[in-house]
Design a protein around this motif. Structure first.
Motif, short mmCIF file in Angstrom:
data_model
loop_
_atom_site.label_atom_id
_atom_site.label_comp_id
_atom_site.label_asym_id
_atom_site.label_seq_id
_atom_site.Cartn_x
_atom_site.Cartn_y
_atom_site.Cartn_z
N MET A 163 7.44 -7.80 15.54
CA MET A 163 7.12 -7.40 14.17
C MET A 163 5.60 -7.25 14.04
N GLN A 164 5.16 -6.16 13.45
CA GLN A 164 3.74 -6.02 13.14
C GLN A 164 3.47 -6.68 11.78
N ILE A 165 2.68 -7.76 11.81
CA ILE A 165 2.37 -8.49 10.57
C ILE A 165 1.02 -8.01 10.04
N TRP A 166 0.93 -7.95 8.69
CA TRP A 166 -0.09 -7.07 8.10
C TRP A 166 -0.49 -7.52 6.70
N HIS A 167 -1.77 -7.36 6.41
CA HIS A 167 -2.28 -7.46 5.05
C HIS A 167 -3.10 -6.20 4.81
N ALA A 168 -2.78 -5.47 3.74
CA ALA A 168 -3.41 -4.17 3.49
C ALA A 168 -4.85 -4.29 3.01
N ALA B 83 0.82 -1.21 0.00
CA ALA B 83 0.00 0.00 0.00
C ALA B 83 0.85 1.26 0.00
N PHE B 84 2.15 1.12 0.33
CA PHE B 84 3.02 2.28 0.51
C PHE B 84 4.25 2.28 -0.41
N ILE B 85 4.33 1.36 -1.34
CA ILE B 85 5.41 1.24 -2.34
C ILE B 85 6.71 0.71 -1.74
N ALA B 86 7.14 1.24 -0.58
CA ALA B 86 8.47 0.90 -0.06
C ALA B 86 8.44 0.38 1.37
N GLU B 87 7.34 -0.27 1.77
CA GLU B 87 7.28 -0.89 3.09
C GLU B 87 7.91 -2.29 3.02
N HIS C 214 -3.00 -1.53 -4.03
CA HIS C 214 -3.48 -1.09 -5.35
C HIS C 214 -2.74 -1.86 -6.44
N PRO C 215 -3.44 -2.28 -7.51
CA PRO C 215 -2.78 -2.98 -8.61
C PRO C 215 -1.64 -2.19 -9.23
N GLY C 216 -1.73 -0.86 -9.19
CA GLY C 216 -0.69 -0.01 -9.77
C GLY C 216 0.62 -0.04 -9.00
N ILE C 217 0.58 -0.52 -7.77
CA ILE C 217 1.80 -0.69 -6.96
C ILE C 217 2.27 -2.14 -7.02
N HIS D 280 -1.21 7.08 -3.72
CA HIS D 280 0.05 7.31 -4.44
C HIS D 280 0.53 6.00 -5.06
N THR D 281 0.82 6.02 -6.35
CA THR D 281 1.44 4.88 -7.04
C THR D 281 2.66 5.39 -7.80
#
Length: 351
Positions: free
Chosen positions: A95-100, A63-67, A105-108, A127-128
């Motif tokens: 560690m915080q484990i996560w699914h957005a 969701a953030f491009i660079a996480e 977004h498909p664009g990322i 943002h993509t």
């Protein structure tokens, strides 16, 4: 009170300062933890517990491009730098484990479809690499697909332990996938995962069951935000939701429950902390805008057991020492929260 020890599941914390999970987007487009991230977390190791930024358990859910992620062998190796650096300084780190979910977004993610509890998009834009675009309408997960994601959380937890983490925090907050099932403003399902609060909580409870079986519940925390409207979220009865969940969570013997007490945008209000304290028998961690003074008073009055600090901990890597000394605090620079590199990340001065 902030400097008293606290037993949190399998860990004894030397104090009750917690580094809140804070997205900082320093992992690059390959989602690989690196030396800079290890330095950042190690700088803050004097806190009782550090919680990492949200970390993907499934590839293609950025969701953030660079996480960062925790689904590949390379990522496990990369995270070992962070855990070794924190432990070398005597710290403890989850560690915080996560699914957005629909926040991805498909664009990322190379065209990979976005998923959620229901086929309803987040309002506004994301943002993509190609610039700002509208959020995607997600695919509503089938029951088989839900089971696959539950398994991915369990594997992510195992991977985190392999990488040297002391435990994991399941991200059930802020409008990401688990939260998209929990709150009725998003969850429009009519099957066993929608409708009643019991059904909406099913996915979360399945994740906690699987993760606890994988690594032991004493190494599992949970973050919830029943009031936060971030990512177009709302619930018709947030206080009722947390009352139900807090009671159910007693079955798991978790390390802690980490609760966000308010809404970023002030849209939803309600006293969720008091209800959580009444219903939940384990360690309760508060978050959102606590000063050290308010945190200490809340702990003294028995309202909380620990407090997670966000913005102040970004700007003050030695936050516990500064508070103890009564020293002035550095001001955070929000313009560098998500920028690449060391500026505004590892260059804040200590006392």
């Amino acid at each position: 009170m902030l400097f008293n020890p606290l037993q949190v599941g399998a860990l004894t914390l030397p104090n009750r300062f917690v580094l809140a999970p804070l997205t900082r987007t320093r992992a690059g487009v390959e989602h690989l933890p690196n030396d800079l991230m290890a330095e950042y977390y190690a700088q803050r190791a004097s806190g009782g517990l550090l919680i990492t930024e949200c970390t993907m358990v499934v590839e293609g859910t950025s969701a953030f491009i660079a996480e960062p992620g925790i689904y590949s062998a390379e990522q496990i190796e990369g995270w070992k730098k962070t855990t070794a650096a924190v432990h070398a300084k005597g710290g403890r780190i989850f560690m915080q484990i996560w699914h957005a979910g629909r926040a991805a977004h498909p664009g990322i993610n190379g065209g990979q479809r976005t998923v959620s509890s229901s086929a309803t998009a987040i309002e506004g834009e994301i943002h993509t690499p190609a610039g700002k675009v509208p959020h995607a309408v997600p695919h509503a997960l089938s029951t088989d697909e839900i089971a696959t994601i539950v398994a991915a959380f369990a594997q992510g937890a195992k991977n985190a332990i392999e990488a040297g983490f002391d435990g994991v925090e399941v991200h059930g907050a802020n409008g990401y996938l688990i939260d998209q099932f929990l709150r009725d403003g998003c969850n429009q399902r009519t099957d066993g995962y929608g409708g009643s609060v019991e059904n909406r909580a099913r996915f979360l409870l399945e994740v906690l069951t699987a993760v606890s079986a994988a690594i032991g519940s004493e190494r599992v925390g949970l973050r919830l935000s029943p009031l936060n409207s971030y990512n177009s979220m709302k619930d018709s009865d947030p206080v009722g939701l947390i009352a139900y969940l807090a009671e159910k969570l007693n079955d798991f013997k978790l390390a802690y429950l980490h609760l966000m007490r308010a809404d970023f945008f002030g849209v939803q209000t309600g006293d969720v902390m008091t209800v959580a304290r009444e219903k939940y028998k384990g360690v309760l961690m508060g978050n959102m805008g606590y000063s050290a003074e308010e945190a200490a008073l809340a702990i003294k009055e028995g309202k909380l057991d620990a407090v997670a600090f966000g913005n102040t901990y970004i700007a003050n890597p030695d936050l516990p020492e500064r508070i103890k000394a009564g020293a002035a605090l550095n001001a955070p620079d929000s313009s560098t929260y998500y920028s690449p590199g060391a500026k505004g990340y590892t260059d804040y001065p200590t006392m």
